[in-house]
Scaffold this motif. Structure first.
Motif, PDB file in Angstrom:
ATOM      1  N   ASP A 102      -2.577  -7.580   9.210  1.00  0.00           N
ATOM      2  CA  ASP A 102      -3.325  -6.282   9.138  1.00  0.00           C
ATOM      3  C   ASP A 102      -4.507  -6.013   7.974  1.00  0.00           C
ATOM      4  N   ASP A 121      -6.389  -2.593   4.175  1.00  0.00           N
ATOM      5  CA  ASP A 121      -5.253  -2.546   4.890  1.00  0.00           C
ATOM      6  C   ASP A 121      -5.420  -1.667   6.118  1.00  0.00           C
ATOM      7  N   ARG A 171      -3.906  -0.773   8.666  1.00  0.00           N
ATOM      8  CA  ARG A 171      -2.750  -0.022   8.944  1.00  0.00           C
ATOM      9  C   ARG A 171      -2.874   1.714   8.360  1.00  0.00           C
TER      10      ARG A 171
END
Length: 127
Positions: free
Chosen positions: A8, A57, A59
């Motif tokens: 990710d 990141d 996410r």
């Protein structure tokens, strides 16, 4: 090449730019992916360019496409390293904030490398 921490994460490396342009790019990324990643500047030696880097990141992405266009003083070369979908997400957010020219993608077994050149977003171009 320094790879991402997980599937990710996208490693982002900037070259051909100064502190102000690097800051504009990283602020745009931080507004789209508020993960609090550390930014590093690596001086590659006398007369050689500085490489600015961070890890995003994917996410932590907020609503896609809400990144505000940011001004740049000149062109910035960006290399993205990571899995295809997270790299695509980072590229989309950079395109929302800047003009983007694709300069190639190299696929690997588990990740890909994409080179972009960022310029001032058309909404922020000098008149």
């Amino acid at each position: 090449m320094s790879g991402p921490d997980t599937a990710d994460h996208v490693s982002v490396h900037l070259t051909s730019c100064g502190h102000d342009d690097a800051t504009a790019v990283f602020e745009a990324l931080e507004s789209a992916f508020p993960s609090g990643s550390k930014v590093r500047a690596v001086d590659t030696g006398a007369g050689a360019p500085t490489v600015w880097s961070t890890v995003v990141d994917a996410r932590t992405r907020v609503a896609p496409g809400t990144t505000v266009p940011s001004p740049l003083g000149g062109a910035v070369t960006v290399d993205l390293f990571g899995a295809a979908d997270p790299v695509r997400q980072v590229r989309e957010e950079l395109a929302a904030a800047f003009g983007v020219e694709d300069h190639g993608t190299v696929p690997g077994e588990h990740e890909l490398e994409t080179r972009l050149v960022l310029t001032a977003h058309p909404d922020h171009a000098p008149s």
